[in-house]
Design a protein around this motif. Structure first.
Motif, PDB file in Angstrom:
ATOM      1  N   MET A   1       0.843  -1.175   0.000  1.00 21.63           N
ATOM      2  CA  MET A   1       0.000   0.000   0.000  1.00 21.63           C
ATOM      3  C   MET A   1       0.889   1.239   0.000  1.00 21.63           C
ATOM      4  O   MET A   1       1.471   1.605   1.003  1.00 21.63           O
ATOM      5  CB  MET A   1      -0.876  -0.038   1.252  1.00 21.63           C
ATOM      6  N   LEU A   2       1.026   1.860  -1.116  1.00 24.75           N
ATOM      7  CA  LEU A   2       1.821   3.073  -1.223  1.00 24.75           C
ATOM      8  C   LEU A   2       0.904   4.273  -1.369  1.00 24.75           C
ATOM      9  O   LEU A   2      -0.133   4.207  -2.012  1.00 24.75           O
ATOM     10  CB  LEU A   2       2.765   3.010  -2.418  1.00 24.75           C
ATOM     11  N   GLY A   3       1.314   5.376  -0.774  1.00 24.96           N
ATOM     12  CA  GLY A   3       0.556   6.608  -0.899  1.00 24.96           C
ATOM     13  C   GLY A   3       1.096   7.431  -2.051  1.00 24.96           C
ATOM     14  O   GLY A   3       1.975   7.002  -2.795  1.00 24.96           O
ATOM     15  N   ILE A   4       0.563   8.593  -2.200  1.00 23.27           N
ATOM     16  CA  ILE A   4       1.008   9.500  -3.251  1.00 23.27           C
ATOM     17  C   ILE A   4       1.615  10.718  -2.578  1.00 23.27           C
ATOM     18  O   ILE A   4       1.022  11.291  -1.674  1.00 23.27           O
ATOM     19  CB  ILE A   4      -0.171   9.932  -4.149  1.00 23.27           C
ATOM     20  N   TYR A  25       9.119   7.932  -2.066  1.00 22.21           N
ATOM     21  CA  TYR A  25       7.938   8.763  -1.855  1.00 22.21           C
ATOM     22  C   TYR A  25       6.715   7.897  -1.588  1.00 22.21           C
ATOM     23  O   TYR A  25       6.522   6.861  -2.201  1.00 22.21           O
ATOM     24  CB  TYR A  25       7.667   9.637  -3.082  1.00 22.21           C
ATOM     25  N   GLY A  26       5.885   8.345  -0.658  1.00 22.95           N
ATOM     26  CA  GLY A  26       4.615   7.674  -0.412  1.00 22.95           C
ATOM     27  C   GLY A  26       4.673   6.475   0.513  1.00 22.95           C
ATOM     28  O   GLY A  26       3.692   5.765   0.661  1.00 22.95           O
ATOM     29  N   THR A  27       5.805   6.224   1.160  1.00 23.73           N
ATOM     30  CA  THR A  27       5.902   5.048   2.035  1.00 23.73           C
ATOM     31  C   THR A  27       5.740   5.397   3.511  1.00 23.73           C
ATOM     32  O   THR A  27       5.646   4.508   4.345  1.00 23.73           O
ATOM     33  CB  THR A  27       7.258   4.336   1.859  1.00 23.73           C
ATOM     34  N   GLY A  28       5.689   6.662   3.841  1.00 22.92           N
ATOM     35  CA  GLY A  28       5.686   7.086   5.241  1.00 22.92           C
ATOM     36  C   GLY A  28       4.444   6.717   6.026  1.00 22.92           C
ATOM     37  O   GLY A  28       4.528   6.192   7.135  1.00 22.92           O
ATOM     38  N   VAL A  29       3.261   6.974   5.471  1.00 23.30           N
ATOM     39  CA  VAL A  29       2.018   6.722   6.204  1.00 23.30           C
ATOM     40  C   VAL A  29       1.849   5.234   6.524  1.00 23.30           C
ATOM     41  O   VAL A  29       1.554   4.885   7.673  1.00 23.30           O
ATOM     42  CB  VAL A  29       0.797   7.301   5.451  1.00 23.30           C
ATOM     43  N   PRO A  30       2.056   4.337   5.566  1.00 27.13           N
ATOM     44  CA  PRO A  30       1.957   2.915   5.933  1.00 27.13           C
ATOM     45  C   PRO A  30       2.954   2.512   7.018  1.00 27.13           C
ATOM     46  O   PRO A  30       2.629   1.711   7.898  1.00 27.13           O
ATOM     47  CB  PRO A  30       2.254   2.181   4.618  1.00 27.13           C
ATOM     48  N   LYS A  31       4.146   3.075   6.985  1.00 29.54           N
ATOM     49  CA  LYS A  31       5.142   2.747   8.013  1.00 29.54           C
ATOM     50  C   LYS A  31       4.718   3.276   9.379  1.00 29.54           C
ATOM     51  O   LYS A  31       4.952   2.631  10.403  1.00 29.54           O
ATOM     52  CB  LYS A  31       6.511   3.297   7.628  1.00 29.54           C
ATOM     53  N   ILE A  32       4.102   4.436   9.398  1.00 34.81           N
ATOM     54  CA  ILE A  32       3.605   4.987  10.664  1.00 34.81           C
ATOM     55  C   ILE A  32       2.574   4.037  11.264  1.00 34.81           C
ATOM     56  O   ILE A  32       2.642   3.679  12.435  1.00 34.81           O
ATOM     57  CB  ILE A  32       2.996   6.394  10.458  1.00 34.81           C
ATOM     58  N   PHE A  33       1.612   3.615  10.448  1.00 35.20           N
ATOM     59  CA  PHE A  33       0.568   2.729  10.958  1.00 35.20           C
ATOM     60  C   PHE A  33       1.131   1.368  11.357  1.00 35.20           C
ATOM     61  O   PHE A  33       0.687   0.777  12.334  1.00 35.20           O
ATOM     62  CB  PHE A  33      -0.578   2.597   9.952  1.00 35.20           C
ATOM     63  N   ASP A  34       2.113   0.875  10.625  1.00 35.53           N
ATOM     64  CA  ASP A  34       2.766  -0.385  11.006  1.00 35.53           C
ATOM     65  C   ASP A  34       3.434  -0.266  12.370  1.00 35.53           C
ATOM     66  O   ASP A  34       3.408  -1.198  13.169  1.00 35.53           O
ATOM     67  CB  ASP A  34       3.820  -0.800   9.969  1.00 35.53           C
ATOM     68  N   TYR A  36       2.504   1.384  14.856  1.00 32.33           N
ATOM     69  CA  TYR A  36       1.511   1.469  15.930  1.00 32.33           C
ATOM     70  C   TYR A  36       0.651   0.204  16.031  1.00 32.33           C
ATOM     71  O   TYR A  36      -0.326   0.186  16.769  1.00 32.33           O
ATOM     72  CB  TYR A  36       0.593   2.682  15.721  1.00 32.33           C
ATOM     73  N   LYS A  37       1.010  -0.854  15.322  1.00 25.46           N
ATOM     74  CA  LYS A  37       0.191  -2.073  15.316  1.00 25.46           C
ATOM     75  C   LYS A  37      -0.072  -2.626  16.709  1.00 25.46           C
ATOM     76  O   LYS A  37      -1.173  -3.065  17.005  1.00 25.46           O
ATOM     77  CB  LYS A  37       0.850  -3.160  14.466  1.00 25.46           C
ATOM     78  N   LYS A  38       0.924  -2.622  17.573  1.00 27.42           N
ATOM     79  CA  LYS A  38       0.788  -3.223  18.898  1.00 27.42           C
ATOM     80  C   LYS A  38       0.276  -2.241  19.953  1.00 27.42           C
ATOM     81  O   LYS A  38       0.081  -2.619  21.097  1.00 27.42           O
ATOM     82  CB  LYS A  38       2.124  -3.811  19.347  1.00 27.42           C
ATOM     83  N   GLU A  39       0.075  -1.004  19.570  1.00 26.34           N
ATOM     84  CA  GLU A  39      -0.381   0.017  20.514  1.00 26.34           C
ATOM     85  C   GLU A  39      -1.902   0.002  20.620  1.00 26.34           C
ATOM     86  O   GLU A  39      -2.597  -0.304  19.657  1.00 26.34           O
ATOM     87  CB  GLU A  39       0.077   1.411  20.065  1.00 26.34           C
ATOM     88  N   LYS A  40      -2.394   0.349  21.795  1.00 31.08           N
ATOM     89  CA  LYS A  40      -3.843   0.423  21.980  1.00 31.08           C
ATOM     90  C   LYS A  40      -4.424   1.668  21.320  1.00 31.08           C
ATOM     91  O   LYS A  40      -5.520   1.645  20.792  1.00 31.08           O
ATOM     92  CB  LYS A  40      -4.185   0.420  23.468  1.00 31.08           C
ATOM     93  N   VAL A  41      -3.688   2.767  21.377  1.00 26.84           N
ATOM     94  CA  VAL A  41      -4.141   4.020  20.780  1.00 26.84           C
ATOM     95  C   VAL A  41      -3.474   4.162  19.418  1.00 26.84           C
ATOM     96  O   VAL A  41      -2.259   4.086  19.306  1.00 26.84           O
ATOM     97  CB  VAL A  41      -3.787   5.223  21.686  1.00 26.84           C
ATOM     98  N   LYS A  42      -4.275   4.347  18.392  1.00 31.56           N
ATOM     99  CA  LYS A  42      -3.786   4.402  17.009  1.00 31.56           C
ATOM    100  C   LYS A  42      -3.718   5.847  16.508  1.00 31.56           C
ATOM    101  O   LYS A  42      -4.423   6.722  17.016  1.00 31.56           O
ATOM    102  CB  LYS A  42      -4.721   3.611  16.084  1.00 31.56           C
ATOM    103  N   PRO A  43      -2.905   6.092  15.486  1.00 30.07           N
ATOM    104  CA  PRO A  43      -2.890   7.419  14.861  1.00 30.07           C
ATOM    105  C   PRO A  43      -4.263   7.745  14.275  1.00 30.07           C
ATOM    106  O   PRO A  43      -5.014   6.849  13.883  1.00 30.07           O
ATOM    107  CB  PRO A  43      -1.858   7.272  13.738  1.00 30.07           C
TER     108      PRO A  43
END
Length: 129
Positions: A1-4, A25-34, A36-43
């Motif tokens: 899943m790549l962003g723009i 380019y476009g790889t930052g948002v998926p990495k951020i969400f990855d 936070y996978k184990k966190e209770k509070v998500k972005p």
């Protein structure tokens, strides 16, 4: 899943990429969400017509109540009211044994949630700044 991604300054973006200061380019948002996978509070993402905003929960803040168990939350709440407490007060407020209260506050000190002041019967616990 790549962003723009659209760079405002293509030369600067290209330079940063060659210097390995940024990734593809476009790889930052998926990495951020990855991350936070184990966190209770998500972005949280908020969007408008021409922009978006990502709010990142602070994973390093020890006082985030969602990361505490029930006993730890009760102790944090007590500390917010009183400012400082002794182990004996933890026993009384939570209705637990001396050894259990000691174990909980030691764990909270180890997790860097609490600071310790004094020794023996005079030991007090405070929320870490």
């Amino acid at each position: 899943m790549l962003g723009i991604s659209i760079a405002n300054n293509n030369r600067l973006a290209s330079l940063f990429y060659r210097l390995m200061l940024i990734e593809a380019y476009g790889t930052g948002v998926p990495k951020i969400f990855d991350s936070y996978k184990k966190e209770k509070v998500k972005p949280r993402i908020e969007t408008s017509d021409n922009a978006f905003k990502i709010t990142l929960p602070n994973r390093n803040e020890p006082g985030i109540d969602t990361q505490l168990n029930r006993s730890e939350k009760a102790i944090v709440e007590l500390l917010r009211q009183e400012g400082r407490i002794k182990r004996k007060e933890v026993e009384k407020q939570l209705g637990i044994s001396q050894s259990m209260a000691g174990r909980i506050v030691r764990d909270m000190v180890d997790k860097e949630i609490l600071d310790v002041r004094g020794q023996g019967k005079n030991t007090e616990y405070l929320l870490k700044d």
